[in-house]
Design an enzyme around this catalytic site. Structure first.
Site, PDB file in Angstrom:
ATOM      1  N   GLU A 166      43.720  43.524  35.446  1.00 60.38           N
ATOM      2  CA  GLU A 166      42.534  44.054  36.057  1.00 60.38           C
ATOM      3  C   GLU A 166      42.308  45.373  35.595  1.00 60.38           C
ATOM      4  O   GLU A 166      43.353  46.449  35.573  1.00 60.38           O
ATOM      5  CB  GLU A 166      42.543  44.123  37.488  1.00 60.38           C
ATOM      6  CG  GLU A 166      41.142  44.359  38.199  1.00 60.38           C
ATOM      7  CD  GLU A 166      40.964  43.874  39.568  1.00 60.38           C
ATOM      8  OE1 GLU A 166      40.127  44.384  40.346  1.00 60.38           O
ATOM      9  OE2 GLU A 166      41.580  42.853  39.938  1.00 60.38           O
ATOM     10  N   THR A 172      35.644  39.365  37.997  1.00 59.83           N
ATOM     11  CA  THR A 172      36.198  39.385  39.468  1.00 59.83           C
ATOM     12  C   THR A 172      34.973  39.938  40.249  1.00 59.83           C
ATOM     13  O   THR A 172      33.915  40.548  39.791  1.00 59.83           O
ATOM     14  CB  THR A 172      37.586  39.864  39.324  1.00 59.83           C
ATOM     15  OG1 THR A 172      37.782  39.577  40.654  1.00 59.83           O
ATOM     16  CG2 THR A 172      37.463  41.519  39.301  1.00 59.83           C
ATOM     17  N   ASP A 224      48.155  33.128  42.258  1.00 59.14           N
ATOM     18  CA  ASP A 224      47.569  34.776  42.366  1.00 59.14           C
ATOM     19  C   ASP A 224      48.668  35.383  43.102  1.00 59.14           C
ATOM     20  O   ASP A 224      48.715  35.594  44.535  1.00 59.14           O
ATOM     21  CB  ASP A 224      46.281  34.122  43.443  1.00 59.14           C
ATOM     22  CG  ASP A 224      45.673  35.647  43.569  1.00 59.14           C
ATOM     23  OD1 ASP A 224      45.551  36.318  42.655  1.00 59.14           O
ATOM     24  OD2 ASP A 224      44.902  35.600  44.657  1.00 59.14           O
ATOM     25  N   PHE A 231      34.502  34.509  44.743  1.00 60.06           N
ATOM     26  CA  PHE A 231      35.336  34.793  46.009  1.00 60.06           C
ATOM     27  C   PHE A 231      35.067  33.971  47.142  1.00 60.06           C
ATOM     28  O   PHE A 231      34.151  34.391  47.859  1.00 60.06           O
ATOM     29  CB  PHE A 231      35.442  36.182  46.002  1.00 60.06           C
ATOM     30  CG  PHE A 231      36.299  37.247  45.515  1.00 60.06           C
ATOM     31  CD1 PHE A 231      36.603  36.807  44.277  1.00 60.06           C
ATOM     32  CD2 PHE A 231      36.632  38.481  46.001  1.00 60.06           C
ATOM     33  CE1 PHE A 231      37.407  37.688  43.264  1.00 60.06           C
ATOM     34  CE2 PHE A 231      37.458  39.155  45.100  1.00 60.06           C
ATOM     35  CZ  PHE A 231      38.001  38.565  43.951  1.00 60.06           C
ATOM     36  N   LYS A 270      40.559  41.644  33.336  1.00 61.42           N
ATOM     37  CA  LYS A 270      39.432  41.467  34.631  1.00 61.42           C
ATOM     38  C   LYS A 270      38.513  42.429  34.774  1.00 61.42           C
ATOM     39  O   LYS A 270      38.936  43.777  34.896  1.00 61.42           O
ATOM     40  CB  LYS A 270      40.393  41.323  35.842  1.00 61.42           C
ATOM     41  CG  LYS A 270      40.962  39.921  36.082  1.00 61.42           C
ATOM     42  CD  LYS A 270      42.050  39.858  37.383  1.00 61.42           C
ATOM     43  CE  LYS A 270      41.242  39.774  38.487  1.00 61.42           C
ATOM     44  NZ  LYS A 270      42.128  39.576  39.663  1.00 61.42           N
TER      45      LYS A 270
END
Length: 277
Positions: free
Chosen positions: A96, A156, A17, A178, A132
């Site tokens: 994203e 996400t 990440d 998350f 994303k």
């Protein structure tokens, strides 16, 4: 004794990440995830000046207005960093879509197509990219459209079981629940401030999602994300994928404790979980 990182890799696909190429190369993950904050954290590093300048020049050539140039430069930055990352990892990179499009189906679809087109123009196959999208109702509808076109999606900002079920029904490629954000909410709003790897509310949430997917044969990949500590990671050993920051990857690398597999498909299929849809 193998490190915790090596033990984890035996049961779970490890994803980096970060947008820092050196950190990705150091830990040898299968995939990598990026987001605007991660890219922002590395674009100021001198070693990336050439990439940044090339993207700025690209934006200037695409549009006349400053606002349009900013959008084009930003998109080019995401794709440029993603393309370089794909020279390091053997798998996929996640890029994203602008969060301001979270409630805009058409805008999200258009941005996803644009990003994939930019990747393909550099010779990167769409199979190596995950777009994303926010896990809003609109984001899920956009993902359905993109998936039908062979554009794979990573959902996400996912905090609930209901969101996960909707994504599974939509047939998206991957979800990123998350863990840390859920943990943060409970710490801030509840009486209990400390948790073990087994009762951490973020870990418990991902376990439920994983078990539901495996029990009912959903093909969507579960990738735990947003970790606050290594206990949350080891508590999800066996999950399909886990995306982990370099700081926590290093802590796992330095730890040699024996890890227990917490999640398996076979165990999930024995559970009495009803299918909701």
């Amino acid at each position: 004794m193998s490190s915790c990182l090596d033990q984890l890799k035996a049961h779970t696909v490890v994803v980096a990440d970060t947008g820092d190429f050196d950190a990705i190369a150091q830990y040898q993950p299968q995939d990598a995830t990026t987001n605007p904050s991660l890219i922002l954290s590395v674009v100021g590093m001198p070693k990336y000046n050439k990439i940044v300048q090339e993207c700025v020049e690209y934006g200037r050539q695409q549009a006349s207005s400053i606002d349009e140039q900013v959008v084009d430069v930003t998109d080019k930055l995401f794709v440029a960093f993603g393309s370089e990352i794909l020279k390091i990892v053997p798998g996929r990179v996640s890029t994203e879509v602008d969060a301001r499009l979270s409630f805009d189906v058409e805008g999200s679809v258009a941005k996803g197509r644009k990003l994939i087109g930019m990747y393909e123009s550099t010779g990167v196959s769409r199979d190596r990219v995950l777009i994303k999208l926010s896990t809003t109702w609109e984001g899920i509808q956009a993902a359905k459209i993109l998936e039908a076109e062979g554009i794979h999606c990573n959902m996400t900002l996912l905090f609930s079981f209901a969101q996960a079920v909707a994504c599974g029904e939509a047939g998206v490629t991957l979800i990123s629940p998350f863990v840390g954000r859920i943990y943060d909410w409970y710490v801030k709003n509840g009486d209990k401030k400390t948790f073990t790897e087994d009762d951490d509310p973020g870990v418990v949430s991902v376990k439920k999602i994983y078990n539901y997917y495996k029990k009912h044969s959903y093909q969507t990949i579960v990738m735990g994300a947003s970790f606050r500590n290594t206990a949350q990671i080891t508590g999800l050993t066996g999950c399909d994928y886990l995306t982990i920051s370099p700081k926590l990857l290093e802590q796992l690398k330095q730890d040699n404790k024996t890890m227990e597999v917490k999640l398996t498909k076979d165990a999930a299929q024995t559970l009495g979980m009803i299918r909701y849809l």
